[in-house]
Design a protein around this motif. Structure first.
Motif, PDB file in Angstrom:
ATOM      1  N   LEU A 188       0.845  -1.196   0.000  1.00  0.00           N
ATOM      2  CA  LEU A 188       0.000   0.000   0.000  1.00  0.00           C
ATOM      3  C   LEU A 188       0.882   1.249   0.000  1.00  0.00           C
ATOM      4  O   LEU A 188       0.644   2.202  -0.756  1.00  0.00           O
ATOM      5  CB  LEU A 188      -0.917   0.002   1.237  1.00  0.00           C
ATOM      6  N   ALA A 189       1.909   1.221   0.831  1.00  0.00           N
ATOM      7  CA  ALA A 189       2.818   2.374   0.917  1.00  0.00           C
ATOM      8  C   ALA A 189       3.613   2.537  -0.381  1.00  0.00           C
ATOM      9  O   ALA A 189       3.734   3.656  -0.905  1.00  0.00           O
ATOM     10  CB  ALA A 189       3.757   2.196   2.101  1.00  0.00           C
ATOM     11  N   SER A 190       4.129   1.439  -0.918  1.00  0.00           N
ATOM     12  CA  SER A 190       4.975   1.559  -2.122  1.00  0.00           C
ATOM     13  C   SER A 190       4.140   1.959  -3.347  1.00  0.00           C
ATOM     14  O   SER A 190       4.580   2.756  -4.173  1.00  0.00           O
ATOM     15  CB  SER A 190       5.739   0.248  -2.386  1.00  0.00           C
ATOM     16  N   ASN A 191       2.929   1.411  -3.449  1.00  0.00           N
ATOM     17  CA  ASN A 191       2.038   1.820  -4.553  1.00  0.00           C
ATOM     18  C   ASN A 191       1.721   3.311  -4.471  1.00  0.00           C
ATOM     19  O   ASN A 191       1.768   4.032  -5.481  1.00  0.00           O
ATOM     20  CB  ASN A 191       0.718   1.044  -4.496  1.00  0.00           C
ATOM     21  N   SER A 192       1.379   3.745  -3.269  1.00  0.00           N
ATOM     22  CA  SER A 192       1.015   5.147  -3.085  1.00  0.00           C
ATOM     23  C   SER A 192       2.183   6.055  -3.420  1.00  0.00           C
ATOM     24  O   SER A 192       2.014   7.111  -4.063  1.00  0.00           O
ATOM     25  CB  SER A 192       0.556   5.390  -1.640  1.00  0.00           C
ATOM     26  N   LYS A 193       3.365   5.635  -2.999  1.00  0.00           N
ATOM     27  CA  LYS A 193       4.567   6.435  -3.260  1.00  0.00           C
ATOM     28  C   LYS A 193       4.856   6.489  -4.762  1.00  0.00           C
ATOM     29  O   LYS A 193       5.198   7.552  -5.313  1.00  0.00           O
ATOM     30  CB  LYS A 193       5.757   5.813  -2.517  1.00  0.00           C
ATOM     31  N   ALA A 194       4.680   5.344  -5.426  1.00  0.00           N
ATOM     32  CA  ALA A 194       4.955   5.287  -6.875  1.00  0.00           C
ATOM     33  C   ALA A 194       4.015   6.220  -7.646  1.00  0.00           C
ATOM     34  O   ALA A 194       4.446   6.920  -8.579  1.00  0.00           O
ATOM     35  CB  ALA A 194       4.785   3.846  -7.367  1.00  0.00           C
ATOM     36  N   ILE A 195       2.746   6.240  -7.236  1.00  0.00           N
ATOM     37  CA  ILE A 195       1.774   7.125  -7.912  1.00  0.00           C
ATOM     38  C   ILE A 195       2.125   8.588  -7.648  1.00  0.00           C
ATOM     39  O   ILE A 195       2.088   9.422  -8.553  1.00  0.00           O
ATOM     40  CB  ILE A 195       0.336   6.814  -7.444  1.00  0.00           C
ATOM     41  N   MET A 196       2.487   8.856  -6.404  1.00  0.00           N
ATOM     42  CA  MET A 196       2.836  10.236  -6.041  1.00  0.00           C
ATOM     43  C   MET A 196       4.026  10.709  -6.884  1.00  0.00           C
ATOM     44  O   MET A 196       4.040  11.861  -7.357  1.00  0.00           O
ATOM     45  CB  MET A 196       3.179  10.293  -4.549  1.00  0.00           C
ATOM     46  N   GLU A 197       4.989   9.838  -7.058  1.00  0.00           N
ATOM     47  CA  GLU A 197       6.183  10.223  -7.824  1.00  0.00           C
ATOM     48  C   GLU A 197       5.864  10.405  -9.310  1.00  0.00           C
ATOM     49  O   GLU A 197       6.393  11.286  -9.969  1.00  0.00           O
ATOM     50  CB  GLU A 197       7.276   9.162  -7.645  1.00  0.00           C
ATOM     51  N   ALA A 198       4.969   9.557  -9.825  1.00  0.00           N
ATOM     52  CA  ALA A 198       4.659   9.615 -11.252  1.00  0.00           C
ATOM     53  C   ALA A 198       3.631  10.691 -11.592  1.00  0.00           C
ATOM     54  O   ALA A 198       3.697  11.309 -12.651  1.00  0.00           O
ATOM     55  CB  ALA A 198       4.139   8.247 -11.714  1.00  0.00           C
ATOM     56  N   LYS A 199       2.667  10.894 -10.689  1.00  0.00           N
ATOM     57  CA  LYS A 199       1.534  11.771 -11.028  1.00  0.00           C
ATOM     58  C   LYS A 199       1.449  13.041 -10.163  1.00  0.00           C
ATOM     59  O   LYS A 199       0.675  13.949 -10.485  1.00  0.00           O
ATOM     60  CB  LYS A 199       0.219  11.001 -10.857  1.00  0.00           C
ATOM     61  N   GLY A 200       2.171  13.024  -9.034  1.00  0.00           N
ATOM     62  CA  GLY A 200       2.049  14.147  -8.092  1.00  0.00           C
ATOM     63  C   GLY A 200       2.671  15.418  -8.631  1.00  0.00           C
ATOM     64  O   GLY A 200       3.478  15.362  -9.550  1.00  0.00           O
ATOM     65  N   PRO A 201       2.309  16.571  -8.109  1.00  0.00           N
ATOM     66  CA  PRO A 201       1.331  16.747  -7.023  1.00  0.00           C
ATOM     67  C   PRO A 201      -0.124  16.823  -7.514  1.00  0.00           C
ATOM     68  O   PRO A 201      -1.043  16.909  -6.706  1.00  0.00           O
ATOM     69  CB  PRO A 201       1.743  18.087  -6.411  1.00  0.00           C
ATOM     70  N   ALA A 202      -0.311  16.786  -8.861  1.00  0.00           N
ATOM     71  CA  ALA A 202      -1.699  16.886  -9.361  1.00  0.00           C
ATOM     72  C   ALA A 202      -2.542  15.720  -8.850  1.00  0.00           C
ATOM     73  O   ALA A 202      -3.712  15.888  -8.516  1.00  0.00           O
ATOM     74  CB  ALA A 202      -1.706  16.898 -10.886  1.00  0.00           C
ATOM     75  N   MET A 203      -1.939  14.547  -8.816  1.00  0.00           N
ATOM     76  CA  MET A 203      -2.656  13.392  -8.264  1.00  0.00           C
ATOM     77  C   MET A 203      -1.796  12.720  -7.205  1.00  0.00           C
ATOM     78  O   MET A 203      -0.641  12.378  -7.464  1.00  0.00           O
ATOM     79  CB  MET A 203      -3.001  12.382  -9.360  1.00  0.00           C
ATOM     80  N   ALA A 204      -2.388  12.549  -6.027  1.00  0.00           N
ATOM     81  CA  ALA A 204      -1.662  11.902  -4.935  1.00  0.00           C
ATOM     82  C   ALA A 204      -1.920  10.397  -4.968  1.00  0.00           C
ATOM     83  O   ALA A 204      -2.875   9.931  -5.589  1.00  0.00           O
ATOM     84  CB  ALA A 204      -2.118  12.490  -3.608  1.00  0.00           C
ATOM     85  N   GLY A 205      -1.059   9.666  -4.256  1.00  0.00           N
ATOM     86  CA  GLY A 205      -1.177   8.208  -4.262  1.00  0.00           C
ATOM     87  C   GLY A 205      -2.380   7.704  -3.501  1.00  0.00           C
ATOM     88  O   GLY A 205      -3.029   6.728  -3.883  1.00  0.00           O
ATOM     89  N   ILE A 206      -2.674   8.379  -2.397  1.00  0.00           N
ATOM     90  CA  ILE A 206      -3.753   7.890  -1.524  1.00  0.00           C
ATOM     91  C   ILE A 206      -4.362   9.073  -0.780  1.00  0.00           C
ATOM     92  O   ILE A 206      -3.666  10.053  -0.508  1.00  0.00           O
ATOM     93  CB  ILE A 206      -3.209   6.818  -0.538  1.00  0.00           C
ATOM     94  N   ALA A 207      -5.633   8.975  -0.470  1.00  0.00           N
ATOM     95  CA  ALA A 207      -6.283  10.037   0.306  1.00  0.00           C
ATOM     96  C   ALA A 207      -6.528   9.558   1.726  1.00  0.00           C
ATOM     97  O   ALA A 207      -6.744   8.356   1.946  1.00  0.00           O
ATOM     98  CB  ALA A 207      -7.619  10.423  -0.335  1.00  0.00           C
ATOM     99  N   GLY A 208      -6.484  10.478   2.674  1.00  0.00           N
ATOM    100  CA  GLY A 208      -6.709  10.111   4.071  1.00  0.00           C
ATOM    101  C   GLY A 208      -7.855  10.893   4.665  1.00  0.00           C
ATOM    102  O   GLY A 208      -8.383  11.825   4.054  1.00  0.00           O
TER     103      GLY A 208
END
Lengths: 498, 291
Positions: free
Chosen positions: A225-245
């Motif tokens: 969960l952490a690594s997926n979220s981090k990967a998305i953040m790196e690829a798509k951030g800051p426009a799209m974050a990996g996970i919402a809280g």
């Protein structure tokens, strides 16, 4: 009619509907003659936000069973003219009952049902006042699972009510309620504090298109969960974050997210000695993990409850969330979000290790799938407990629950049989009010569910003490997670000592 | 006084900026009422480029406005159907204002014109009741109202709002009456007029501006009051501030519907202010010049 002709006719019919040449009612009627329900057409009936339901559909396709209504009519004769009152949170089941279904009960029984829809904290205020005054201004109580201990002596145990054969609904089958939910939501100190009424539970909701694009798979462990979220953040951030809280300081939602992290790292809130142990090694591991995970969340997450979290995913600001499954039908509604059909669900990631119930106290049951939910119960102070009991049985019967699930926007049922009901399964397609996430909800309840402890002080601890301190930690008010958790331990100890 | 073109232009721009600053929140909130949920939360925010819809109003008022595709509207049903609640707000605010004004004008006139023992202490006592936090009396009120069958009734809420506004109304009206020269009363008394006649025929018409200003304040306080309505009502009636929380659901907030109700709720208060505007300006400036 041949299949080919039927499809052509249907296409022409749909075209007329879209152009406004025929009404929805005519369309549904004709489609039904073709042997196609709205669910089978894959279109659903367009719904308003947050499970506001179409009256056309309710009237034409989904109605209570005549047998159930006949029982209601027969048993309610002595109570005709009675008015029942219920204060409830604005949840999908309550909304479906209030706006679509209670009229059937009222017509059959002659009993008027007034449902006051309020935010959760206002429901608690009303209930507390009613119980403190013993005035019986409400006949039925909507009891959030975290209040079960506080109100357990103020309501009837439904198992005892069922002993009165004259008022017992045939085939009510109390054993049909999912056992894990009965245990997690309704039971306290050997008493059944009402019957499970709704079940929001944490499941994994993720953007399949984003996951596919980045070659990711639904997380099966907390590390993934952490690594997926981090990967998305790196690829798509800051426009799209990996996970919402859901991390609003001082709000119950923050405590909910914390328990999921805590239990997911082998921790627990209490040990068997009834001492707060969120500050032990596993508790601090969870805090370290959560603090790191927060870096893959959108800016401003500190101000969001589940509302902001859901909006973040709905508006494409975040690619996933480990949160309430109730949101999923909303995400699938094309009139409400930009991500209809793009989300998928999975069971929550497996915990690194998991404590057993015996290693905790107050009935706490560790599990990443944090369970919310509520019960419906008859107040002991009600002036019309028998009429209220009739309504309660009808509202929580399998037939009504199936209608609630189908009309109420795909909310999770609390009865086993409802998950297999054809009316519920017919909605398992992309669109408003979908039920396609319910198999995952069912599996999460059975195998991944985490339940908060039951103690009278829990409402205060979960809605104030713990989330206030956690909020202070995330805003830099403590030097370390250890200091924050030690402070919580001291405060919890003080509250429990009274 | 001569002003350069530059200074005049700058002043005009500054004026428009201030107007814009106050108008923007109202515009944005109203525009939310005309948006689908998917057009409400965007980054960067959408100010104008959205497809307007009246669906939020249709749901809140249970009527079909006939735009776009026919929607299933559920008049009289649905959790977001709020037309009766708007009417509740109007009834409560109007009658509680009337109650407060009727009682307050009589009390204020007496405090302004009549000498009796402890008059100044009485004024201070009236003021002190306003300092009491409403939350301290809300729960006892609940029990009292239950005892007298006033719970969940118009009468109950009107009485509470009337009482709540009374101290402020009395003090404001007293200051307005104080600004009317007592010599006028004395002249009328010499001419044989009774106190009641003086009050009704002379002082009251002269204080019309002050009464209008006080009525507007009472109306707005009642219109926006939350705690007492929340505590003392159940299902029979509710005012707009309390029912607005109905849009906060377990799966998010229906911002579009909430904005539709909010935008509609501005209208009655705006009409009331518009009706008394002429008196309002006069009332608010009464006593500002010393003679």
């Amino acid at each position: 009619m041949r299949d080919h002709d039927r499809k052509l006719y249907l296409a022409s019919l749909t075209d007329k509907l879209v152009k406004g040449q025929i009404g929805r009612r005519d369309f549904l009627r004709t489609a039904a003659k073709l042997g196609l329900g709205a669910g089978a057409l894959g279109m659903g009936v367009q719904r308003a936000p947050f499970n506001f339901v179409s009256s056309a559909r309710a009237q034409e396709a989904l109605q209570p069973s005549p047998e159930t209504l006949k029982w209601v009519a027969d048993v309610s004769k002595p109570f005709a003219g009675t008015t029942l009152k219920l204060a409830t949170e604005s949840t999908p089941p309550s909304n479906a009952l209030n706006s679509q279904l209670k009229k059937y009960f009222e017509e059959a029984s002659g009993i008027k049902v007034e449902i006051e829809v309020l935010p959760l904290e206002q429901v608690l205020q009303k209930l507390t006042l009613d119980v403190a005054s013993s005035l019986g201004t409400y006949d039925l109580y909507y009891i959030d699972q975290s209040w079960a201990a506080s109100f357990n002596q103020d309501v009837f145990d439904p198992r005892e009510q069922l002993q009165n054969a004259a008022l017992a609904m045939p085939n009510y089958n109390i054993d049909d309620f999912l056992p894990a939910l009965v245990d997690g939501i309704a039971m306290y100190d050997g008493r059944m504090v009402g019957v499970p009424y709704d079940i929001p539970i944490f499941i994994m909701i993720y953007r399949k298109d984003i996951y596919d694009e980045l070659g990711l798979k639904a997380p099966t462990t907390m590390a993934e969960l952490a690594s997926n979220s981090k990967a998305i953040m790196e690829a798509k951030g800051p426009a799209m974050a990996g996970i919402a809280g859901q991390m609003k300081s001082g709000h119950y939602s923050l405590e909910c997210e914390w328990t999921s992290m805590l239990w997911g790292h082998g921790g627990s809130i209490f040990n068997p000695d009834k001492k707060f142990v969120g500050n032990d090694e596993q508790g601090l591991e969870a805090m370290a993990y959560w603090t790191e995970l927060k870096k893959s969340m959108p800016a401003g997450v500190d101000g969001w409850t589940w509302d902001g979290q859901g909006q973040a995913v709905a508006q494409g600001v975040a690619a996933s969330m480990l949160s309430w499954g109730e949101f999923f039908p909303y995400f699938d509604d094309p009139t409400q979000t930009k991500i209809s059909g793009l989300c998928e669900v999975a069971v929550p990631p497996a915990a690194t290790s998991l404590r057993t119930k015996d290693q905790t106290a107050f009935g706490e049951t560790p599990g990443v799938g944090h369970q919310g939910g509520s019960t419906l119960a008859v107040s002991k102070y009600s002036k019309s407990p028998d009429a209220a009991w009739i309504f309660m049985q009808w509202a929580t019967s399998a037939d009504t629950q199936a209608l609630i699930t189908a009309l109420g926007g795909g909310t999770g049922p609390t009865r086993t049989s409802v998950y297999d009901d054809p009316r519920v399964k017919a909605n398992a397609r992309v669109g408003a009010g979908t039920t396609r996430h319910l198999p995952i909800v069912r599996e999460t309840i059975a195998n991944h569910m985490g339940s908060e402890p039951d103690l009278p002080e829990w409402a205060q601890l979960s809605s104030d003490t713990i989330p206030v301190a956690l909020g202070k930690y995330f805003s830099g008010g403590y030097a370390s997670a250890k200091e924050a958790m030690d402070d919580i331990a001291t405060q919890v100890d003080d509250v429990l000592k009274g | 006084m001569h002003q350069s073109t530059f200074a005049r232009t700058m002043r005009t721009i500054a004026g428009w900026l201030v107007v814009g600053l106050f108008f923007f929140p109202i515009y944005f909130w109203t525009s939310v009422a005309f948006r689908d949920a998917k057009d409400i939360f965007n980054w960067p925010p959408i100010l104008f480029d959205f497809k307007p819809t009246v669906r939020n109003f249709e749901q809140v008022f249970g009527i079909s406005l006939g735009f776009g595709r026919p929607e299933a509207v559920t008049p009289g049903g649905g959790n977001f159907y709020m037309a009766p609640r708007l009417l509740d707000s109007i009834i409560v605010a109007a009658f509680s204002t009337m109650l407060a004004i009727v009682v307050a004008t009589l009390a204020a006139y007496a405090l302004s014109r009549m000498n009796f023992r402890g008059r100044h202490q009485f004024v201070n006592w009236v003021l002190s009741t306003r300092m009491m936090p409403p939350v301290a009396v809300a729960i006892p009120m609940f029990f009292i109202f239950k005892q007298f069958n006033l719970l969940d009734t118009y009468t109950g809420v009107i009485i509470v709002h009337g009482i709540m506004n009374l101290p402020l109304a009395v003090l404001l009206l007293k200051s307005f009456f104080d600004d009317i020269p007592a010599e006028i009363d004395e002249s009328a008394l010499l001419d044989g007029a009774s106190r009641w006649t003086i009050f009704r025929r002379i002082v009251l018409p002269m204080a019309r501006g002050g009464i209008a200003a006080t009525a507007v304040l009472c109306f707005i306080f009642s219109w926006t009051e939350f705690l007492f309505v929340l505590t003392l009502t159940q299902t029979s009636l509710k005012t707009v501030p309390v029912v607005s929380s109905t849009f906060v659901t377990s799966i998010g907030t229906a911002w579009g519907n909430m904005a539709a109700l909010g935008a509609a709720a501005i209208v009655p208060a705006f009409i009331v202010i518009l009706l008394v505007q002429r008196h309002l300006v006069r009332g608010l400036t009464m006593g500002s010049l010393k003679q």
